[in-house]
Scaffold this motif. Structure first.
Motif, PDB file in Angstrom:
ATOM      1  N   PHE A 107      40.275  42.812  34.297  1.00 20.62           N
ATOM      2  CA  PHE A 107      39.139  42.545  34.262  1.00 20.62           C
ATOM      3  C   PHE A 107      38.367  43.796  34.902  1.00 20.62           C
ATOM      4  CE2 PHE A 107      40.737  38.212  34.313  1.00 20.62           C
ATOM      5  CZ  PHE A 107      40.405  37.850  33.094  1.00 20.62           C
ATOM      6  N   GLY A 108      37.263  44.293  34.219  1.00 24.06           N
ATOM      7  CA  GLY A 108      36.093  45.060  35.136  1.00 24.06           C
ATOM      8  C   GLY A 108      35.363  44.333  35.955  1.00 24.06           C
ATOM      9  N   VAL A 109      34.496  44.774  36.622  1.00 19.80           N
ATOM     10  CA  VAL A 109      33.301  44.285  37.472  1.00 19.80           C
ATOM     11  C   VAL A 109      32.577  43.277  36.473  1.00 19.80           C
ATOM     12  CG1 VAL A 109      31.699  44.488  39.153  1.00 19.80           C
ATOM     13  CG2 VAL A 109      33.390  46.102  39.098  1.00 19.80           C
ATOM     14  N   PHE A 110      32.372  42.197  36.999  1.00 20.23           N
ATOM     15  CA  PHE A 110      31.307  41.333  36.131  1.00 20.23           C
ATOM     16  C   PHE A 110      30.032  41.485  36.352  1.00 20.23           C
ATOM     17  CE2 PHE A 110      35.637  39.196  35.918  1.00 20.23           C
ATOM     18  CZ  PHE A 110      35.362  38.711  34.649  1.00 20.23           C
ATOM     19  N   LEU A 146      29.174  44.170  30.135  1.00 23.59           N
ATOM     20  CA  LEU A 146      29.033  45.585  29.721  1.00 23.59           C
ATOM     21  C   LEU A 146      29.905  46.531  30.649  1.00 23.59           C
ATOM     22  CD1 LEU A 146      27.773  47.490  27.494  1.00 23.59           C
ATOM     23  CD2 LEU A 146      25.749  48.023  29.204  1.00 23.59           C
ATOM     24  N   ILE A 147      30.904  47.006  30.257  1.00 25.00           N
ATOM     25  CA  ILE A 147      31.675  47.748  31.102  1.00 25.00           C
ATOM     26  C   ILE A 147      31.312  49.061  31.369  1.00 25.00           C
ATOM     27  CG2 ILE A 147      34.030  48.221  31.526  1.00 25.00           C
ATOM     28  CD1 ILE A 147      33.552  45.325  31.565  1.00 25.00           C
ATOM     29  N   TYR A 148      31.461  49.901  30.233  1.00 24.51           N
ATOM     30  CA  TYR A 148      31.210  51.389  30.359  1.00 24.51           C
ATOM     31  C   TYR A 148      30.577  51.864  29.208  1.00 24.51           C
ATOM     32  CZ  TYR A 148      34.200  51.393  34.540  1.00 24.51           C
ATOM     33  OH  TYR A 148      34.790  51.184  35.766  1.00 24.51           O
ATOM     34  N   GLY A 149      29.103  52.388  29.087  1.00 21.87           N
ATOM     35  CA  GLY A 149      28.569  52.703  28.033  1.00 21.87           C
ATOM     36  C   GLY A 149      28.632  52.072  26.769  1.00 21.87           C
ATOM     37  N   GLN A 176      33.435  44.396  26.619  1.00 23.16           N
ATOM     38  CA  GLN A 176      34.610  43.458  26.742  1.00 23.16           C
ATOM     39  C   GLN A 176      33.876  41.982  26.676  1.00 23.16           C
ATOM     40  OE1 GLN A 176      38.095  42.539  30.174  1.00 23.16           O
ATOM     41  NE2 GLN A 176      35.966  42.519  30.815  1.00 23.16           N
ATOM     42  N   LEU A 177      34.391  41.061  25.881  1.00 19.61           N
ATOM     43  CA  LEU A 177      34.157  39.713  25.554  1.00 19.61           C
ATOM     44  C   LEU A 177      35.299  38.702  26.006  1.00 19.61           C
ATOM     45  CD1 LEU A 177      32.180  37.880  22.703  1.00 19.61           C
ATOM     46  CD2 LEU A 177      34.394  36.946  23.495  1.00 19.61           C
ATOM     47  N   PHE A 217      37.732  43.551  22.815  1.00 17.67           N
ATOM     48  CA  PHE A 217      37.100  44.579  23.313  1.00 17.67           C
ATOM     49  C   PHE A 217      36.335  45.234  22.116  1.00 17.67           C
ATOM     50  CE2 PHE A 217      40.666  44.217  26.309  1.00 17.67           C
ATOM     51  CZ  PHE A 217      40.208  44.557  27.489  1.00 17.67           C
ATOM     52  N   TYR A 218      35.218  45.603  22.162  1.00 14.58           N
ATOM     53  CA  TYR A 218      34.562  46.411  21.198  1.00 14.58           C
ATOM     54  C   TYR A 218      34.086  47.599  21.590  1.00 14.58           C
ATOM     55  CZ  TYR A 218      34.226  41.303  19.511  1.00 14.58           C
ATOM     56  OH  TYR A 218      34.749  40.244  19.006  1.00 14.58           O
ATOM     57  N   ASP A 219      34.466  48.691  20.603  1.00 14.11           N
ATOM     58  CA  ASP A 219      34.213  49.988  21.004  1.00 14.11           C
ATOM     59  C   ASP A 219      33.187  50.533  20.018  1.00 14.11           C
ATOM     60  OD1 ASP A 219      35.876  50.826  23.402  1.00 14.11           O
ATOM     61  OD2 ASP A 219      37.365  50.315  22.061  1.00 14.11           O
ATOM     62  N   ASP A 220      32.255  51.508  20.563  1.00 13.98           N
ATOM     63  CA  ASP A 220      31.236  52.288  19.575  1.00 13.98           C
ATOM     64  C   ASP A 220      30.716  51.103  18.633  1.00 13.98           C
ATOM     65  OD1 ASP A 220      32.380  54.827  20.618  1.00 13.98           O
ATOM     66  OD2 ASP A 220      34.066  54.711  18.943  1.00 13.98           O
ATOM     67  N   ILE A 221      30.146  50.130  19.259  1.00 14.71           N
ATOM     68  CA  ILE A 221      29.496  49.240  18.401  1.00 14.71           C
ATOM     69  C   ILE A 221      27.949  49.821  17.993  1.00 14.71           C
ATOM     70  CG2 ILE A 221      30.613  47.198  19.414  1.00 14.71           C
ATOM     71  CD1 ILE A 221      27.952  46.750  21.249  1.00 14.71           C
ATOM     72  N   PHE A 222      27.399  50.777  18.819  1.00 11.76           N
ATOM     73  CA  PHE A 222      26.329  51.163  18.474  1.00 11.76           C
ATOM     74  C   PHE A 222      26.276  52.515  17.255  1.00 11.76           C
ATOM     75  CE2 PHE A 222      25.915  49.485  22.727  1.00 11.76           C
ATOM     76  CZ  PHE A 222      24.889  48.533  22.399  1.00 11.76           C
TER      77      PHE A 222
END
Length: 223
Positions: A172-175, A193-196, A200-201, A215-220
């Protein structure tokens, strides 16, 4: 938003004491507790009356502590950090049903000689009078430690704590979000929200303690 999809912003009364890095929690049906930060004081906001009063005072200063309301009775403040210094290792709780609210240290009954490592915990109900603390701090070696706590019946009973090892293989990253949000009777989610653009859900089964990560990348990205 109103029926015309217009955003209405209402100015609330100023805090009685300036504070930063504080934590807040809703207490049904009409209160919000504003806890700690750069001060030990706790303020109580009445949503219906739109008023703020000084409610109580913590024993120690704690910023960004994780709050949990158990059975609409006990308000817990887990760890946090001491501003510009280090983590706060202690835990406090307050009985909200008392006319004069006093914060007291939580005395844990340590099972299996475990060590309790402070962290930016995320909290969730588990079952009965048990809650899960999910660790998440990349700055210490003992990161990702998770615990399950069985809440004592009253002030004369120790809370029991033990490590919750079902998460050991998860990273896990920081919550940023300190609470798991229930989505039905069995499941709760946390969406830090982890980085940019990397999100992570975390899906938690509150009956079994099993956890699923997505994990979801480049969702925007429109492409």
């Amino acid at each position: 938003f109103n029926e015309k999809n217009e955003l209405n912003i209402k100015e609330l009364p100023n805090l009685l004491e300036p504070r930063t890095w504080h934590s807040m929690i809703f207490a049904p049906d009409k209160y919000i507790f504003i806890v700690g930060g750069s001060t030990k004081t706790v303020e109580l906001y009445d949503i219906e009356k739109n008023t703020l009063i000084k409610d109580s005072e913590l024993n120690e200063m704690r910023s960004e502590s994780t709050l949990c309301l158990v059975n609409n009775t006990y308000l817990y403040a887990f760890c946090g950090f001491i501003l510009h210094q280090t983590f706060n290792c202690s835990v406090e709780k307050c009985n909200l049903r008392k006319s004069v609210r006093i914060w007291e240290y939580v005395n844990f009954n340590m099972n299996d000689n475990i060590q309790f490592f402070p962290s930016f915990f995320c909290v969730s109900y588990y079952k009965n009078d048990e809650i899960i603390l999910v660790g998440g701090n990349d700055s210490i070696e003992e990161k990702n430690k998770s615990y399950i706590i069985k809440v004592g019946g009253n002030e004369n009973h120790f809370d029991e704590i033990k490590e919750f090892n079902k998460f050991d293989d998860k990273k896990f990253g920081v919550f940023r979000d300190k609470l798991f949000t229930p989505i039905d009777v069995n499941y709760a989610i946390n969406i830090p929200l982890i980085y940019g653009e990397h999100i992570q859900l975390i899906l938690l089964n509150m009956e079994t303690g099993e956890i699923e990560q997505k994990f979801y990348d480049d969702i925007f990205n429109d492409e």
